[in-house]
Scaffold this motif. Structure first.
Motif, PDB file in Angstrom:
ATOM      1  N   LEU A  22       0.834  -1.183   0.000  1.00 60.94           N
ATOM      2  CA  LEU A  22      -0.123  -0.037  -0.107  1.00 60.94           C
ATOM      3  C   LEU A  22       0.809   1.398   0.127  1.00 60.94           C
ATOM      4  N   MET A  23       1.899   1.248   0.751  1.00 61.96           N
ATOM      5  CA  MET A  23       2.761   2.396   1.029  1.00 61.96           C
ATOM      6  C   MET A  23       3.401   2.623  -0.432  1.00 61.96           C
ATOM      7  N   ALA A  24       4.024   1.453  -1.042  1.00 62.72           N
ATOM      8  CA  ALA A  24       4.627   1.532  -2.256  1.00 62.72           C
ATOM      9  C   ALA A  24       3.847   2.254  -3.360  1.00 62.72           C
ATOM     10  N   LYS A  25       2.740   1.822  -3.378  1.00 67.01           N
ATOM     11  CA  LYS A  25       1.833   2.324  -4.359  1.00 67.01           C
ATOM     12  C   LYS A  25       1.711   3.732  -4.166  1.00 67.01           C
ATOM     13  N   LEU A  26       1.297   4.141  -3.097  1.00 66.09           N
ATOM     14  CA  LEU A  26       1.020   5.589  -2.673  1.00 66.09           C
ATOM     15  C   LEU A  26       2.570   6.646  -3.093  1.00 66.09           C
ATOM     16  N   MET A  27       3.762   5.881  -2.834  1.00 62.96           N
ATOM     17  CA  MET A  27       4.869   6.697  -3.287  1.00 62.96           C
ATOM     18  C   MET A  27       5.165   6.440  -4.745  1.00 62.96           C
ATOM     19  N   GLU A  79       3.944  -0.030 -18.200  1.00 64.07           N
ATOM     20  CA  GLU A  79       3.328  -0.870 -17.162  1.00 64.07           C
ATOM     21  C   GLU A  79       4.361  -1.794 -16.489  1.00 64.07           C
ATOM     22  N   ALA A  80       5.266  -2.356 -17.339  1.00 64.87           N
ATOM     23  CA  ALA A  80       6.318  -3.275 -17.002  1.00 64.87           C
ATOM     24  C   ALA A  80       7.171  -2.422 -16.249  1.00 64.87           C
ATOM     25  N   GLN A  81       7.635  -1.254 -16.667  1.00 72.21           N
ATOM     26  CA  GLN A  81       8.376  -0.394 -15.899  1.00 72.21           C
ATOM     27  C   GLN A  81       7.827  -0.057 -14.317  1.00 72.21           C
ATOM     28  N   TYR A  82       6.552   0.243 -14.535  1.00 68.07           N
ATOM     29  CA  TYR A  82       5.926   0.532 -13.336  1.00 68.07           C
ATOM     30  C   TYR A  82       5.772  -0.338 -12.328  1.00 68.07           C
ATOM     31  N   GLU A  83       5.875  -1.721 -12.770  1.00 66.95           N
ATOM     32  CA  GLU A  83       5.737  -3.160 -11.808  1.00 66.95           C
ATOM     33  C   GLU A  83       7.127  -3.325 -11.322  1.00 66.95           C
ATOM     34  N   LYS A  84       8.363  -2.917 -12.141  1.00 68.72           N
ATOM     35  CA  LYS A  84       9.553  -3.217 -11.768  1.00 68.72           C
ATOM     36  C   LYS A  84       9.793  -2.320 -10.657  1.00 68.72           C
ATOM     37  N   GLU A  85       9.710  -1.022 -10.885  1.00 72.64           N
ATOM     38  CA  GLU A  85       9.932  -0.180  -9.664  1.00 72.64           C
ATOM     39  C   GLU A  85       9.126  -0.282  -8.436  1.00 72.64           C
ATOM     40  N   LEU A  86       7.797  -0.777  -8.607  1.00 71.24           N
ATOM     41  CA  LEU A  86       6.821  -0.828  -7.612  1.00 71.24           C
ATOM     42  C   LEU A  86       7.566  -2.191  -6.715  1.00 71.24           C
ATOM     43  N   GLN A  87       7.869  -3.087  -7.508  1.00 71.59           N
ATOM     44  CA  GLN A  87       8.479  -4.054  -6.451  1.00 71.59           C
ATOM     45  C   GLN A  87       9.840  -3.753  -5.826  1.00 71.59           C
ATOM     46  N   ILE A  88      10.647  -2.959  -6.416  1.00 69.23           N
ATOM     47  CA  ILE A  88      11.532  -2.501  -5.777  1.00 69.23           C
ATOM     48  C   ILE A  88      11.147  -1.631  -4.381  1.00 69.23           C
ATOM     49  N   VAL A  90       8.386  -2.076  -2.754  1.00 72.98           N
ATOM     50  CA  VAL A  90       7.769  -2.729  -1.662  1.00 72.98           C
ATOM     51  C   VAL A  90       9.096  -3.357  -0.966  1.00 72.98           C
ATOM     52  N   GLU A  91       9.929  -4.024  -1.712  1.00 71.83           N
ATOM     53  CA  GLU A  91      11.110  -4.860  -0.913  1.00 71.83           C
ATOM     54  C   GLU A  91      11.482  -3.536   0.173  1.00 71.83           C
ATOM     55  N   LYS A  92      11.878  -2.395  -0.335  1.00 72.01           N
ATOM     56  CA  LYS A  92      12.345  -1.365   0.662  1.00 72.01           C
ATOM     57  C   LYS A  92      11.728  -1.146   1.839  1.00 72.01           C
ATOM     58  N   VAL A  93      10.362  -0.863   1.502  1.00 70.27           N
ATOM     59  CA  VAL A  93       9.436  -0.500   2.558  1.00 70.27           C
ATOM     60  C   VAL A  93       9.120  -1.809   3.583  1.00 70.27           C
ATOM     61  N   GLY A  94       9.133  -2.828   2.830  1.00 72.01           N
ATOM     62  CA  GLY A  94       9.020  -3.922   3.604  1.00 72.01           C
ATOM     63  C   GLY A  94      10.068  -4.297   4.471  1.00 72.01           C
ATOM     64  N   GLN A  95      11.255  -3.895   4.104  1.00 70.99           N
ATOM     65  CA  GLN A  95      12.368  -4.222   4.993  1.00 70.99           C
ATOM     66  C   GLN A  95      12.306  -3.133   6.019  1.00 70.99           C
ATOM     67  N   THR A  96      12.036  -2.130   6.038  1.00 76.24           N
ATOM     68  CA  THR A  96      11.965  -0.928   6.762  1.00 76.24           C
ATOM     69  C   THR A  96      10.825  -1.348   8.019  1.00 76.24           C
ATOM     70  N   ILE A  97       9.523  -1.523   7.390  1.00 68.80           N
ATOM     71  CA  ILE A  97       8.355  -2.192   8.389  1.00 68.80           C
ATOM     72  C   ILE A  97       9.080  -3.371   9.379  1.00 68.80           C
ATOM     73  N   GLN A  98       9.507  -4.274   8.496  1.00 69.39           N
ATOM     74  CA  GLN A  98      10.089  -5.576   9.167  1.00 69.39           C
ATOM     75  C   GLN A  98      11.169  -5.198  10.309  1.00 69.39           C
ATOM     76  N   LYS A  99      11.917  -4.177  10.018  1.00 70.39           N
ATOM     77  CA  LYS A  99      12.795  -3.786  11.246  1.00 70.39           C
ATOM     78  C   LYS A  99      12.240  -3.235  12.252  1.00 70.39           C
ATOM     79  N   ALA A 100      11.091  -2.489  11.881  1.00 66.48           N
ATOM     80  CA  ALA A 100      10.302  -1.655  13.112  1.00 66.48           C
ATOM     81  C   ALA A 100       9.496  -2.611  13.770  1.00 66.48           C
ATOM     82  N   ALA A 101       9.019  -3.722  13.311  1.00 71.36           N
ATOM     83  CA  ALA A 101       8.170  -4.734  13.916  1.00 71.36           C
ATOM     84  C   ALA A 101       9.174  -5.598  14.809  1.00 71.36           C
ATOM     85  N   LYS A 102      10.278  -5.864  14.361  1.00 75.54           N
ATOM     86  CA  LYS A 102      11.357  -6.535  15.131  1.00 75.54           C
ATOM     87  C   LYS A 102      11.791  -5.669  16.339  1.00 75.54           C
ATOM     88  N   THR A 103      11.947  -4.512  15.985  1.00 76.57           N
ATOM     89  CA  THR A 103      12.312  -3.634  17.230  1.00 76.57           C
ATOM     90  C   THR A 103      11.047  -3.631  18.232  1.00 76.57           C
TER      91      THR A 103
END
Length: 129
Positions: A22-27, A79-88, A90-103
């Protein structure tokens, strides 16, 4: 804040594992690729000329039809470029949220409100006394 507000304006809780996408789509809405995708997906308004069409305009309409659409596959490329960037994103935001959840020592399936999420992210950047 818009991620935590329901359709009628009521605050809702979100699971931590749904937030990265959700955050990646918003960004992505503010990136050049996101803007190009939005423009490509919007239907184009063809202006109707008044009076008789010239020979060039008639030939153009005959060749392309009333709506030229996507002749070169540009929308597919965007659309292909959008999906590629969106995946990047999602990964970055996911790492940050996982780190916050772990903390915070919370599983990713935990549902949090906006204020709880903000507290988690704030704690990520500030050490406890």
């Amino acid at each position: 804040r818009s991620l935590f507000v329901a359709a009628k304006g009521k605050m809702v809780e979100r699971a931590l594992d749904e937030l990265p996408r959700l955050m990646a789509k918003l960004m992505m809405e503010d990136t050049p690729t996101g803007k190009a995708r939005r423009e490509a997906l919007q239907p184009k308004q063809a202006h109707k000329p008044k009076g008789k069409l010239s020979k060039k305009e008639r030939l153009k309409q005959q060749l392309f039809g009333d709506s030229p659409g996507d002749l070169l596959g540009v929308t597919g490329q965007i659309e292909a470029q959008y999906e590629k960037e969106l995946q990047i994103y999602v990964e970055k935001v996911g790492q940050t949220i996982q780190k916050a959840a772990k903390t915070a020592k919370l599983p990713m399936s935990t549902r949090v409100s906006l204020s709880e999420f903000c507290d988690m992210v704030w704690r990520l950047g500030h050490d406890s006394p």
